[in-house]
Design an enzyme around this catalytic site. Structure first.
Site: not given
Length: 275
Positions: A56, A67
């Site tokens: 990724e 995040d």
């Protein structure tokens, strides 16, 4: 080509190949442009050298609300260094030229929309990318991306979480190609001392709706945790711990941690034995 093979996509085939070896796959995340554009490429190459099955590449975004602090700081550094969407696509191209490992871009939806959905899909495919992981895009709002991805056979990886209803999980998996991303903890990303006990039930609920592989992410930081998740998931997804390893030890640090994680997903009992 059978319908199942089409649905598996590039990432799904790599995960299935790992299962055929009697183990879970290892999926590794690093953001493009961290600590620099060239340094980011070197870090991602270290993932390959360490033994990941799927990569990724994160597209740095100005408001990464899902995040945790480690990835937020890395993407801030990348953005301050001038990384743009075209640099992310160039990074994909360099990695796909380096190794035959499926490369997905992990991105919030706004940058793709601003770039142009059809244009992004075409440029991603041209760079050799396998598809997208879209954490803030739900299938009902993703018709444009789904159409563009289907046209180019790109993977469409949507997310399910412990709070997802069975109906929501079924809708999500029906629109995936490649694999299904199961977020094993509630809240933002980041390495944790212990993996969530919500992961296994979520994987079981997800598998009840689809034949696609299910990968578990959020919180994995070491080989022991990877081994534990490999007992019930098709893929173990690691992000923040690898970002920290890159920041602390450069590509050598990434390779060392990746090798430990890759050994973890190969321990007994394997993912295949648990099925």
């Amino acid at each position: 080509m059978s319908e199942e093979v089409v649905a598996l996509g590039n990432a799904g085939r790599a995960i299935r190949a790992a299962r055929d070896e009697g183990r879970a796959a290892l999926v590794g995340y690093l953001p493009a442009g961290y600590p620099t554009i060239d340094g980011g490429v070197d870090g991602i190459k270290a993932l390959v050298d360490g033994g990941v099955d799927v990569i990724e590449i994160g597209l740095p975004y100005s408001d990464p609300v899902m995040d945790g602090v480690t990835i937020q700081r890395a993407t801030e550094i990348a953005r301050a260094g001038g990384v743009r969407t075209r640099d992310v696509l160039a990074t994909v191209e360099k990695i796909t030229a380096y190794a035959d490992v499926p490369v997905l871009v992990m991105t919030y939806w706004n940058p793709v929309e601003r770039y142009g959905v059809d244009r992004f899909a075409a440029d991603l495919a041209a760079a050799g990318g396998a598809g997208l992981i879209t954490p803030d895009l739900i299938p009902e709002e993703g018709a444009e991306w789904i159409a563009a991805a289907d046209k180019l056979d790109l993977d469409k990886v949507f997310l399910v979480s412990p709070s997802s209803t069975d109906e929501r999980i079924a809708l999500t998996t029906a629109n995936c190609r490649g694999f299904v991303y199961a977020t094993a903890v509630m809240g933002v990303t980041g390495a944790r001392e212990q993996a969530s006990d919500l992961a296994a039930p979520l994987v079981a609920r997800t598998k009840a709706t689809t034949g696609l592989p299910v990968g578990v992410g959020l919180g994995v930081s070491n080989g022991d945790q990877a081994a534990g998740i490999a007992a019930f998931a098709d893929a173990v997804i690691v992000g923040a711990a690898l970002v920290k390893a890159l920041g602390d030890g450069g590509p050598a640090g990434v390779r060392s941690l990746t090798e430990s994680l890759a050994a973890g997903v190969r321990r007994e009992p394997t993912a295949a034995a648990a099925r």
